[in-house]
Design a protein around this motif. Structure first.
Motif, PDB file in Angstrom:
ATOM      1  N   PRO A  23       0.847  -1.205   0.000  1.00 54.21           N
ATOM      2  CA  PRO A  23       0.000   0.000   0.000  1.00 54.21           C
ATOM      3  C   PRO A  23       0.878   1.249   0.000  1.00 54.21           C
ATOM      4  O   PRO A  23       1.926   1.289   0.652  1.00 54.21           O
ATOM      5  N   PRO A  24       0.497   2.284  -0.725  1.00 47.56           N
ATOM      6  CA  PRO A  24       1.346   3.468  -0.861  1.00 47.56           C
ATOM      7  C   PRO A  24       1.445   4.249   0.447  1.00 47.56           C
ATOM      8  O   PRO A  24       0.633   4.081   1.361  1.00 47.56           O
ATOM      9  N   GLY A  25       2.432   5.122   0.506  1.00 48.24           N
ATOM     10  CA  GLY A  25       2.622   5.957   1.680  1.00 48.24           C
ATOM     11  C   GLY A  25       3.796   6.893   1.485  1.00 48.24           C
ATOM     12  O   GLY A  25       4.428   6.894   0.425  1.00 48.24           O
ATOM     13  N   PRO A  26       4.116   7.692   2.486  1.00 48.16           N
ATOM     14  CA  PRO A  26       5.247   8.618   2.361  1.00 48.16           C
ATOM     15  C   PRO A  26       6.569   7.864   2.183  1.00 48.16           C
ATOM     16  O   PRO A  26       6.724   6.740   2.672  1.00 48.16           O
ATOM     17  N   ARG A  27       7.491   8.474   1.490  1.00 47.76           N
ATOM     18  CA  ARG A  27       8.779   7.827   1.209  1.00 47.76           C
ATOM     19  C   ARG A  27       9.565   7.632   2.518  1.00 47.76           C
ATOM     20  O   ARG A  27       9.768   8.578   3.277  1.00 47.76           O
ATOM     21  N   PRO A  28      10.032   6.416   2.783  1.00 50.92           N
ATOM     22  CA  PRO A  28      10.767   6.171   4.031  1.00 50.92           C
ATOM     23  C   PRO A  28      12.229   6.601   3.941  1.00 50.92           C
ATOM     24  O   PRO A  28      12.806   6.678   2.846  1.00 50.92           O
ATOM     25  N   LEU A  29      12.827   6.863   5.076  1.00 49.06           N
ATOM     26  CA  LEU A  29      14.253   7.131   5.177  1.00 49.06           C
ATOM     27  C   LEU A  29      14.990   5.826   5.467  1.00 49.06           C
ATOM     28  O   LEU A  29      14.391   4.861   5.955  1.00 49.06           O
ATOM     29  N   PRO A  30      16.281   5.763   5.193  1.00 52.64           N
ATOM     30  CA  PRO A  30      17.028   4.549   5.537  1.00 52.64           C
ATOM     31  C   PRO A  30      16.958   4.271   7.048  1.00 52.64           C
ATOM     32  O   PRO A  30      16.961   5.182   7.872  1.00 52.64           O
ATOM     33  N   ILE A  31      16.875   3.030   7.385  1.00 52.28           N
ATOM     34  CA  ILE A  31      16.900   2.485   8.748  1.00 52.28           C
ATOM     35  C   ILE A  31      15.643   2.861   9.534  1.00 52.28           C
ATOM     36  O   ILE A  31      14.881   1.990   9.964  1.00 52.28           O
ATOM     37  N   ILE A  32      15.379   4.163   9.733  1.00 51.56           N
ATOM     38  CA  ILE A  32      14.248   4.541  10.592  1.00 51.56           C
ATOM     39  C   ILE A  32      12.918   4.496   9.854  1.00 51.56           C
ATOM     40  O   ILE A  32      11.843   4.546  10.472  1.00 51.56           O
ATOM     41  N   GLY A  33      12.975   4.399   8.517  1.00 55.81           N
ATOM     42  CA  GLY A  33      11.735   4.332   7.752  1.00 55.81           C
ATOM     43  C   GLY A  33      10.926   5.616   7.868  1.00 55.81           C
ATOM     44  O   GLY A  33      11.435   6.716   7.660  1.00 55.81           O
ATOM     45  N   ASN A  34       9.657   5.471   8.257  1.00 52.26           N
ATOM     46  CA  ASN A  34       8.751   6.625   8.338  1.00 52.26           C
ATOM     47  C   ASN A  34       8.576   7.135   9.765  1.00 52.26           C
ATOM     48  O   ASN A  34       7.563   7.754  10.081  1.00 52.26           O
ATOM     49  N   LEU A  35       9.572   6.898  10.599  1.00 49.47           N
ATOM     50  CA  LEU A  35       9.474   7.295  12.005  1.00 49.47           C
ATOM     51  C   LEU A  35       9.127   8.770  12.165  1.00 49.47           C
ATOM     52  O   LEU A  35       8.356   9.152  13.056  1.00 49.47           O
ATOM     53  N   LEU A  36       9.683   9.623  11.304  1.00 52.87           N
ATOM     54  CA  LEU A  36       9.466  11.065  11.429  1.00 52.87           C
ATOM     55  C   LEU A  36       8.177  11.526  10.759  1.00 52.87           C
ATOM     56  O   LEU A  36       7.794  12.695  10.895  1.00 52.87           O
ATOM     57  N   ALA A  48      -5.520  11.097   7.937  1.00 49.86           N
ATOM     58  CA  ALA A  48      -6.617  11.572   7.085  1.00 49.86           C
ATOM     59  C   ALA A  48      -6.076  12.300   5.851  1.00 49.86           C
ATOM     60  O   ALA A  48      -6.609  12.158   4.745  1.00 49.86           O
ATOM     61  N   GLU A  49      -4.995  13.060   6.023  1.00 43.35           N
ATOM     62  CA  GLU A  49      -4.376  13.730   4.873  1.00 43.35           C
ATOM     63  C   GLU A  49      -3.841  12.702   3.880  1.00 43.35           C
ATOM     64  O   GLU A  49      -3.909  12.902   2.655  1.00 43.35           O
ATOM     65  N   TRP A  50      -3.306  11.613   4.401  1.00 44.04           N
ATOM     66  CA  TRP A  50      -2.768  10.578   3.518  1.00 44.04           C
ATOM     67  C   TRP A  50      -3.861   9.955   2.649  1.00 44.04           C
ATOM     68  O   TRP A  50      -3.577   9.480   1.548  1.00 44.04           O
ATOM     69  N   LYS A  51      -5.073   9.921   3.153  1.00 40.13           N
ATOM     70  CA  LYS A  51      -6.177   9.387   2.343  1.00 40.13           C
ATOM     71  C   LYS A  51      -6.284  10.154   1.025  1.00 40.13           C
ATOM     72  O   LYS A  51      -6.512   9.565  -0.035  1.00 40.13           O
ATOM     73  N   HIS A  52      -6.103  11.468   1.078  1.00 40.07           N
ATOM     74  CA  HIS A  52      -6.230  12.287  -0.124  1.00 40.07           C
ATOM     75  C   HIS A  52      -4.973  12.203  -0.996  1.00 40.07           C
ATOM     76  O   HIS A  52      -5.039  12.410  -2.206  1.00 40.07           O
ATOM     77  N   ARG A  53      -3.854  11.858  -0.388  1.00 40.19           N
ATOM     78  CA  ARG A  53      -2.599  11.730  -1.146  1.00 40.19           C
ATOM     79  C   ARG A  53      -2.404  10.334  -1.728  1.00 40.19           C
ATOM     80  O   ARG A  53      -1.954  10.179  -2.863  1.00 40.19           O
ATOM     81  N   PHE A  54      -2.766   9.318  -0.934  1.00 30.30           N
ATOM     82  CA  PHE A  54      -2.415   7.945  -1.300  1.00 30.30           C
ATOM     83  C   PHE A  54      -3.617   7.023  -1.522  1.00 30.30           C
ATOM     84  O   PHE A  54      -3.444   5.900  -1.968  1.00 30.30           O
ATOM     85  N   GLY A  55      -4.816   7.501  -1.168  1.00 33.12           N
ATOM     86  CA  GLY A  55      -5.974   6.639  -1.306  1.00 33.12           C
ATOM     87  C   GLY A  55      -6.457   6.110   0.037  1.00 33.12           C
ATOM     88  O   GLY A  55      -5.882   6.405   1.089  1.00 33.12           O
ATOM     89  N   PRO A  56      -7.516   5.308   0.035  1.00 32.89           N
ATOM     90  CA  PRO A  56      -8.143   4.872   1.292  1.00 32.89           C
ATOM     91  C   PRO A  56      -7.276   3.955   2.144  1.00 32.89           C
ATOM     92  O   PRO A  56      -7.470   3.867   3.354  1.00 32.89           O
ATOM     93  N   VAL A  57      -6.318   3.252   1.506  1.00 31.45           N
ATOM     94  CA  VAL A  57      -5.427   2.351   2.245  1.00 31.45           C
ATOM     95  C   VAL A  57      -3.985   2.795   1.996  1.00 31.45           C
ATOM     96  O   VAL A  57      -3.517   2.814   0.856  1.00 31.45           O
ATOM     97  N   SER A  58      -3.294   3.169   3.064  1.00 29.99           N
ATOM     98  CA  SER A  58      -1.897   3.604   2.944  1.00 29.99           C
ATOM     99  C   SER A  58      -1.059   2.823   3.950  1.00 29.99           C
ATOM    100  O   SER A  58      -1.594   2.077   4.784  1.00 29.99           O
ATOM    101  N   SER A  59       0.256   2.982   3.856  1.00 33.31           N
ATOM    102  CA  SER A  59       1.104   2.241   4.788  1.00 33.31           C
ATOM    103  C   SER A  59       2.395   2.986   5.063  1.00 33.31           C
ATOM    104  O   SER A  59       2.821   3.844   4.276  1.00 33.31           O
ATOM    105  N   VAL A  60       3.006   2.632   6.193  1.00 35.92           N
ATOM    106  CA  VAL A  60       4.318   3.146   6.578  1.00 35.92           C
ATOM    107  C   VAL A  60       5.133   1.998   7.148  1.00 35.92           C
ATOM    108  O   VAL A  60       4.592   0.960   7.528  1.00 35.92           O
TER     109      VAL A  60
END
Length: 506
Positions: A23-36, A48-60
């Motif tokens: 499932p799509p989501g914000p681009r992760p950083l090395p090692i820590i991933g999407n921690l920030l 909720a903002e991610w719903k409009h960016r990535f769709g109803p199902v997103s992931s990190v």
């Protein structure tokens, strides 16, 4: 040959799954991933903002742990209802389960296994249906009346924190009476203090991101005297209060049963039915009783507190609700459990409270976890993925609830452009599938009866500053697993001397 063919097909299917996108989501950083990318406060707004960016199902992915966020009712139903067999287990966070000791003892952290099902079976006769809850109607009425009587003593208090103390005591009194047959003894009751302390610890330890050890489990092996390891001392303290919450009220029931002084309750009834009970079954009764309290002690508090905030902000809605109570109940008595089905506008007000300020914005803020690789709409959901349903977004979705940030009970009577009632928020706010809240049949009537009794006897108004200007409360919630309105000022007064007299007749 058949075995070889089956093996090859299995490998081919597995290979195809691995080639599918996550499932799509914000681009992760090395090692820590999407921690920030995931804020520690109000993460539901970011999701909720991610719903409009990535769709109803997103992931990190955070430090290697994949988490899927479900922002729509359709996706939540698809996973938790239609595919519940693969999505009803729980992760075991290090701080809560290993260090504090919730694992195998707190129902919310149990996997969907035989013990979980047994707990549900034990609880069902108590609150598994409206008919089951009706047996406690008189108790709910008595506590609602005691609440408004004590609320009248706050006529000179304008800080809602004192009001919240009364709301919390009322919720505690109801669930302690049902579970243990225990009568709360005043504002400083010892048992209430024991349970409230443990519940405050639960709220802390289950707040996402509160403890680094949940993301870096090997920290649990580092000695507590090393700087930064104070969480280990915190865990020991929390574990002691948790054990006390389990043992103290249960022991109280057994002591009263020994002297034949125990009133009917969940615990005393089950023990009476099992004179030759073994250690395992007794432990299940003890832990399921604690689960009843843990599940109901704080959620109703949040809902009733939000009701008072809504009435403070919307005097015209309050007046309309009072007019309905006056017409149905009259002025010479107080609302009863049986009256609730006739109070359609009060019902709409309570539904709107649950939608407007959800008690649990993220369901599950304690996630579900997948037990097998799965494919959903062309996306791979790997085994071990955590899943969180963003109830906040579902309950503020403009397509489902037009003008979602406006408090409007009329939406449930078909006041919109299409003339159809909007979706009952209880289909969302109590969760989904096999882990739907077992206390929903008790929580809502309890909230509604407290609201109706307050409307019958109290005026809930705005406080004023030193210049006599009205103070308009801010609409916001405190962070946590179970969220409460931020402290606000309001003014609670008796509607009349007749109302004051009625609540004295408890």
């Amino acid at each position: 040959m058949l075995l070889v063919g089956a093996y090859c097909l299995k490998r081919l299917a597995s290979s195809r799954k691995r080639s599918l996108p996550l499932p799509p989501g914000p681009r992760p950083l090395p090692i820590i991933g999407n921690l920030l990318d995931v804020p520690s406060e109000s993460p539901w707004l970011t999701f909720a903002e991610w719903k409009h960016r990535f769709g109803p199902v997103s992931s990190v992915s955070i430090l290697g742990q994949r988490t899927v966020i479900l922002n729509t009712l359709a996706s939540s139903t698809a996973f938790f209802d239609k595919r519940g067999a693969a999505y009803s287990d729980r992760p075991q966070p290090t701080m809560a389960c290993e260090l504090v000791g919730y694992k195998d003892r707190l129902m919310i952290f149990l996997n969907y296994d035989a013990q979980f099902k047994h707990f549900r079976t034990l609880i069902r006769p108590v609150m598994g249906s409206r008919a089951a809850v009706a047996q406690y109607g008189r108790e709910l009425e008595r506590e609602a009346r005691r609440f408004v009587r004590d609320a009248m003593t706050l006529e000179n208090e304008e800080d809602s924190r004192e009001l919240e103390v009364l709301i919390r005591r009322t919720a505690g009194s109801i669930i302690l009476k049902i579970t243990y047959g225990y009568e709360v003894q005043g504002a400083n009751d010892r048992l209430v203090k024991v349970v409230e302390e443990a519940m405050s610890h639960f709220a802390h330890v289950t707040t996402p991101g509160a403890f680094l050890v949940d993301s870096i489990p090997f920290l649990k092996y580092i000695p507590e005297w090393i700087p930064g390891m104070s969480f280990k001392r915190t865990a020991k303290h929390y574990a002691q209060s948790f054990t006390k919450m389990i043992e103290y009220p249960y022991r109280t029931v057994k002591e009263r049963m020994a002297t034949e002084d125990a009133p009917p309750s969940y615990v005393s009834n089950l023990l009476s039915e099992r004179p030759d009970i073994d250690v395992s079954e007794e432990n299940d009764i003890k832990l399921s009783a604690m689960a009843l309290y843990a599940g109901g002690a704080d959620t109703t508090v949040s809902a009733v507190h939000s009701f008072f905030l809504a009435m403070t902000l919307h005097p015209s809605i309050q007046r309309k609700a009072q007019e309905e109570v006056d017409a149905i109940v009259g002025a010479d008595r107080l609302p009863t459990f049986e009256d609730l089905e006739h109070l359609s506008y009060v019902d709409a007000v309570c539904k709107e409270v649950l939608r407007w300020l959800p008690v649990v914005p993220l369901k599950e803020s304690i996630p579900h976890i997948s037990t097998a690789d799965d494919v959903y709409e062309g996306m791979i959901i790997p085994k071990g993925t955590q899943l969180i349903a963003n109830l906040w977004e579902m309950l503020h979705d403009e397509e489902t609830y037009p003008d979602p940030h406006t408090f409007n009970p009329e939406r449930f009577f078909g006041s919109g452009a299409d003339g159809n009632p909007q979706l009952d928020p209880r289909t969302i706010c109590f969760g989904f599938g096999r882990r739907i809240c077992p206390g929903l049949h008790l929580a809502y009537p309890s909230m509604m009866l407290e609201a109706a009794t307050a409307l019958a006897t109290l005026n809930i108004g705005r406080a004023t500053d030193k210049d006599k200007n009205e103070i308009v409360p801010e609409v916001n919630i405190l962070p946590g697993t179970i969220c409460h309105p931020i402290p606000f000022k309001c003014k609670v007064t008796a509607r009349s001397e007749e109302a004051r007299d009625l609540v004295q007749e408890i």
